[in-house]
Motif scaffolding. Structure first.
Motif, PDB file in Angstrom:
ATOM      1  N   ASN A  97       7.245  -3.892   2.988  1.00  0.00           N
ATOM      2  CA  ASN A  97       7.046  -3.279   1.709  1.00  0.00           C
ATOM      3  C   ASN A  97       5.663  -3.152   1.259  1.00  0.00           C
ATOM      4  N   LYS A  98       4.938  -4.066   1.329  1.00  0.00           N
ATOM      5  CA  LYS A  98       3.449  -4.095   0.789  1.00  0.00           C
ATOM      6  C   LYS A  98       2.799  -2.984   1.796  1.00  0.00           C
ATOM      7  N   THR A  99       2.919  -2.952   3.075  1.00  0.00           N
ATOM      8  CA  THR A  99       2.463  -1.992   3.782  1.00  0.00           C
ATOM      9  C   THR A  99       2.817  -0.408   3.226  1.00  0.00           C
ATOM     10  N   ILE A 100       3.887  -0.335   3.050  1.00  0.00           N
ATOM     11  CA  ILE A 100       4.482   1.005   2.746  1.00  0.00           C
ATOM     12  C   ILE A 100       3.910   1.292   1.303  1.00  0.00           C
ATOM     13  N   ASN A 101       3.901   0.477   0.511  1.00  0.00           N
ATOM     14  CA  ASN A 101       3.261   0.572  -0.896  1.00  0.00           C
ATOM     15  C   ASN A 101       1.693   0.901  -1.079  1.00  0.00           C
ATOM     16  N   ASN A 102       1.176   0.327   0.067  1.00  0.00           N
ATOM     17  CA  ASN A 102      -0.217   0.577   0.109  1.00  0.00           C
ATOM     18  C   ASN A 102      -0.423   2.031   0.748  1.00  0.00           C
ATOM     19  N   GLN A 103       0.316   2.390   1.511  1.00  0.00           N
ATOM     20  CA  GLN A 103       0.125   3.735   2.139  1.00  0.00           C
ATOM     21  C   GLN A 103       0.413   4.730   1.091  1.00  0.00           C
TER      22      GLN A 103
END
Length: 105
Positions: A97-103
């Motif tokens: 989720n953090k990776t997706i939100n950062n992207q």
């Protein structure tokens, strides 16, 4: 004085006497209640205090039973392993989720 004057005076006198009698009676009742009030309040407070202690004891017992059940459940190695795996999956989901939100940002 006429008869009606005597009747009026008599009526006023008797009404006044009756009101005074009622007033004295009510004052005595109020004084009696005022004397009993501290005792009544103490009894009510003691009853409330007892109820609170009983409820606290009941809640403590219920919590102890719940803790014992959960402790016994987690002592099972299979359950411990499953919980660890679930925790690992949750960490991976959080990371994803953090990776997706950062992207997206």
């Amino acid at each position: 004085m006429t008869n009606s004057d005597y009747l009026l005076k008599a009526a006023i006198k008797k009404v006044t006497e009756k009101l005074n009698e009622i007033l004295v009676e009510k004052i005595e009742e109020a004084a009696h209640i005022a004397q009993d009030a501290p005792e009544i309040l103490k009894k009510e407070f003691d009853s409330l205090k007892e109820s609170i202690i009983e409820e606290a004891s009941r809640l403590e017992k219920a919590e102890n039973i719940e803790e014992n059940e959960s402790t016994n459940t987690y002592q099972d190695p299979k359950i411990k392993k499953a919980l660890n795996e679930i925790e690992g999956i949750n960490k991976q989901i959080d990371l994803f989720n953090k990776t997706i939100n950062n992207q997206i940002k």
